[in-house]
Design a protein around this motif. Structure first.
Motif, PDB file in Angstrom:
ATOM      1  N   GLY A  92      35.292  -2.770  77.530  1.00 13.32           N
ATOM      2  CA  GLY A  92      35.705  -2.161  78.795  1.00 13.32           C
ATOM      3  C   GLY A  92      37.187  -2.319  79.054  1.00 13.32           C
ATOM      4  N   TYR A  93      37.699  -3.523  78.791  1.00 18.47           N
ATOM      5  CA  TYR A  93      39.128  -3.778  79.023  1.00 18.47           C
ATOM      6  C   TYR A  93      40.000  -2.933  78.103  1.00 18.47           C
ATOM      7  N   ALA A  94      39.629  -2.830  76.832  1.00 18.09           N
ATOM      8  CA  ALA A  94      40.427  -2.082  75.857  1.00 18.09           C
ATOM      9  C   ALA A  94      40.563  -0.613  76.240  1.00 18.09           C
ATOM     10  N   VAL A  95      39.464  -0.018  76.679  1.00 18.79           N
ATOM     11  CA  VAL A  95      39.491   1.403  77.069  1.00 18.79           C
ATOM     12  C   VAL A  95      40.418   1.611  78.256  1.00 18.79           C
ATOM     13  N   ILE A  96      40.338   0.748  79.257  1.00 17.29           N
ATOM     14  CA  ILE A  96      41.204   0.879  80.433  1.00 17.29           C
ATOM     15  C   ILE A  96      42.659   0.621  80.065  1.00 17.29           C
ATOM     16  N   PHE A  97      42.899  -0.371  79.220  1.00 16.09           N
ATOM     17  CA  PHE A  97      44.271  -0.690  78.808  1.00 16.09           C
ATOM     18  C   PHE A  97      44.924   0.483  78.091  1.00 16.09           C
ATOM     19  N   VAL A  98      44.225   1.040  77.109  1.00 14.70           N
ATOM     20  CA  VAL A  98      44.780   2.152  76.334  1.00 14.70           C
ATOM     21  C   VAL A  98      44.995   3.374  77.215  1.00 14.70           C
ATOM     22  N   SER A  99      43.997   3.713  78.013  1.00 12.06           N
ATOM     23  CA  SER A  99      44.135   4.915  78.853  1.00 12.06           C
ATOM     24  C   SER A  99      45.206   4.740  79.921  1.00 12.06           C
ATOM     25  N   SER A 100      45.352   3.545  80.474  1.00  6.11           N
ATOM     26  CA  SER A 100      46.386   3.335  81.506  1.00  6.11           C
ATOM     27  C   SER A 100      47.791   3.400  80.909  1.00  6.11           C
ATOM     28  N   GLN A 101      47.913   3.013  79.633  1.00  5.29           N
ATOM     29  CA  GLN A 101      49.220   3.044  78.970  1.00  5.29           C
ATOM     30  C   GLN A 101      49.619   4.450  78.537  1.00  5.29           C
ATOM     31  N   TYR A 102      48.668   5.207  78.034  1.00  9.42           N
ATOM     32  CA  TYR A 102      48.988   6.504  77.419  1.00  9.42           C
ATOM     33  C   TYR A 102      48.380   7.719  78.134  1.00  9.42           C
ATOM     34  N   PHE A 103      47.310   7.511  78.888  1.00 12.00           N
ATOM     35  CA  PHE A 103      46.642   8.622  79.576  1.00 12.00           C
ATOM     36  C   PHE A 103      46.271   8.201  80.995  1.00 12.00           C
ATOM     37  N   PRO A 104      47.253   7.889  81.833  1.00 11.13           N
ATOM     38  CA  PRO A 104      46.954   7.334  83.169  1.00 11.13           C
ATOM     39  C   PRO A 104      46.070   8.217  84.043  1.00 11.13           C
ATOM     40  N   LEU A 127      43.792  17.913  72.831  1.00 10.19           N
ATOM     41  CA  LEU A 127      43.031  17.267  71.769  1.00 10.19           C
ATOM     42  C   LEU A 127      43.083  15.743  71.923  1.00 10.19           C
ATOM     43  N   GLU A 128      44.235  15.229  72.364  1.00 12.07           N
ATOM     44  CA  GLU A 128      44.376  13.783  72.567  1.00 12.07           C
ATOM     45  C   GLU A 128      43.430  13.280  73.651  1.00 12.07           C
ATOM     46  N   ASN A 129      43.292  14.060  74.727  1.00 11.86           N
ATOM     47  CA  ASN A 129      42.379  13.689  75.805  1.00 11.86           C
ATOM     48  C   ASN A 129      40.931  13.690  75.326  1.00 11.86           C
ATOM     49  N   ILE A 130      40.585  14.675  74.521  1.00 14.29           N
ATOM     50  CA  ILE A 130      39.230  14.769  73.973  1.00 14.29           C
ATOM     51  C   ILE A 130      38.946  13.569  73.068  1.00 14.29           C
ATOM     52  N   LEU A 131      39.942  13.213  72.231  1.00 14.45           N
ATOM     53  CA  LEU A 131      39.783  12.060  71.347  1.00 14.45           C
ATOM     54  C   LEU A 131      39.652  10.764  72.147  1.00 14.45           C
ATOM     55  N   ILE A 181      38.273  10.471  75.139  1.00 12.20           N
ATOM     56  CA  ILE A 181      36.922  10.458  75.688  1.00 12.20           C
ATOM     57  C   ILE A 181      35.900  10.094  74.609  1.00 12.20           C
ATOM     58  N   ILE A 182      36.044  10.698  73.424  1.00 10.89           N
ATOM     59  CA  ILE A 182      35.129  10.383  72.322  1.00 10.89           C
ATOM     60  C   ILE A 182      35.271   8.909  71.928  1.00 10.89           C
ATOM     61  N   GLY A 183      36.521   8.453  71.814  1.00  3.44           N
ATOM     62  CA  GLY A 183      36.770   7.062  71.455  1.00  3.44           C
ATOM     63  C   GLY A 183      36.219   6.097  72.487  1.00  3.44           C
ATOM     64  N   SER A 184      36.324   6.466  73.769  1.00  3.42           N
ATOM     65  CA  SER A 184      35.795   5.617  74.843  1.00  3.42           C
ATOM     66  C   SER A 184      34.282   5.480  74.733  1.00  3.42           C
ATOM     67  N   TYR A 185      33.630   6.580  74.423  1.00  2.20           N
ATOM     68  CA  TYR A 185      32.171   6.542  74.265  1.00  2.20           C
ATOM     69  C   TYR A 185      31.780   5.702  73.055  1.00  2.20           C
ATOM     70  N   VAL A 186      32.437   5.965  71.923  1.00  2.60           N
ATOM     71  CA  VAL A 186      32.101   5.258  70.678  1.00  2.60           C
ATOM     72  C   VAL A 186      32.310   3.755  70.838  1.00  2.60           C
ATOM     73  N   LEU A 187      33.441   3.361  71.413  1.00  2.58           N
ATOM     74  CA  LEU A 187      33.713   1.936  71.611  1.00  2.58           C
ATOM     75  C   LEU A 187      32.676   1.321  72.559  1.00  2.58           C
ATOM     76  N   GLY A 188      32.394   2.017  73.655  1.00  4.13           N
ATOM     77  CA  GLY A 188      31.407   1.522  74.615  1.00  4.13           C
ATOM     78  C   GLY A 188      30.023   1.394  74.022  1.00  4.13           C
ATOM     79  N   SER A 189      29.711   2.245  73.053  1.00  8.39           N
ATOM     80  CA  SER A 189      28.352   2.285  72.504  1.00  8.39           C
ATOM     81  C   SER A 189      28.090   1.258  71.402  1.00  8.39           C
ATOM     82  N   ILE A 190      29.109   0.491  71.007  1.00  7.76           N
ATOM     83  CA  ILE A 190      28.902  -0.524  69.972  1.00  7.76           C
ATOM     84  C   ILE A 190      27.983  -1.617  70.526  1.00  7.76           C
TER      85      ILE A 190
END
Length: 193
Positions: free
Chosen positions: A66-78, A3-7, A9-18
């Motif tokens: 773009g930076y925020a998504v990579i930062f968060v995923s590299s820290q918690y979902f490498p 569920l965390e991985n799905i969230l 991916i959804i969060g990455s899309y939503v943030l990117g789409s702003i």
């Protein structure tokens, strides 16, 4: 996939789409950037309003996405760094809120680069500045600089990274297809500094 991985991916899309360019021009200019210049929501078209601070703010917001998504995923979902980066990029160019008609993705691409490799971000930035100075075409600078990043990334020997940047390059060429046609027809607008 959890569920965390799905969230993620959804969060990455939503943030990117702003659509930061659209939001900022509506707030500060009371205008829809889609009715100005090329109709694109990105920083280059915002610059055509004559408001450099708005163009810079749009650039910074889109880079930050773009930076925020990579930062968060590299820290918690490498294991999901490249997937989340790609989803964020797709969110920027195909935002559901704008009927899937977003920006060209260059600023978000730069943010992704900064998160993955400062060296590759530097390659992109230096290439872009040199080419924009020579050609005055933002589209040409963006495409050639993205090609340079893809070529330089092959020295890393990280197969997933190489594939990731190749996919982004193909998407960047796709988002600039109208610019390519205008350059061919000699009707592309040059950037005025």
């Amino acid at each position: 996939m959890t569920l965390e991985n799905i969230l993620l991916i959804i969060g990455s899309y939503v943030l990117g789409s702003i659509p930061s360019g659209l939001i900022l021009t509506k707030i500060f200019l009371k205008e829809d950037i889609r009715n100005i210049g090329s109709g694109n929501i990105g920083a280059t078209n915002v610059l055509r309003t004559g408001k450099r601070f708005l163009a810079l703010a749009t650039l910074m917001f889109d880079v930050a996405k773009g930076y925020a998504v990579i930062f968060v995923s590299s820290q918690y979902f490498p294991d999901y760094v490249y997937i989340s980066g790609l989803i964020c990029f797709l969110g920027h160019i195909f935002p559901v809120w704008l009927r899937f008609k977003g920006g060209k993705g260059i600023a978000t691409y730069l943010g992704i680069l900064l998160g993955i490799s400062f060296y590759l971000a530097l390659v992109f930035s230096i290439s872009w500045l040199i080419i924009i100075y020579i050609s005055k075409y933002s589209s040409v600078s963006s495409i050639i600089s993205s090609v340079n990043v893809t070529l330089f990334s092959y020295f890393s020997d990280i197969i997933n990274q190489n594939l990731f940047f190749f996919i982004l390059l193909m998407l960047i060429i796709y988002t600039h297809k109208e610019n390519i046609i205008r350059i061919k027809n000699k009707s592309e607008t040059k950037i005025k500094f």
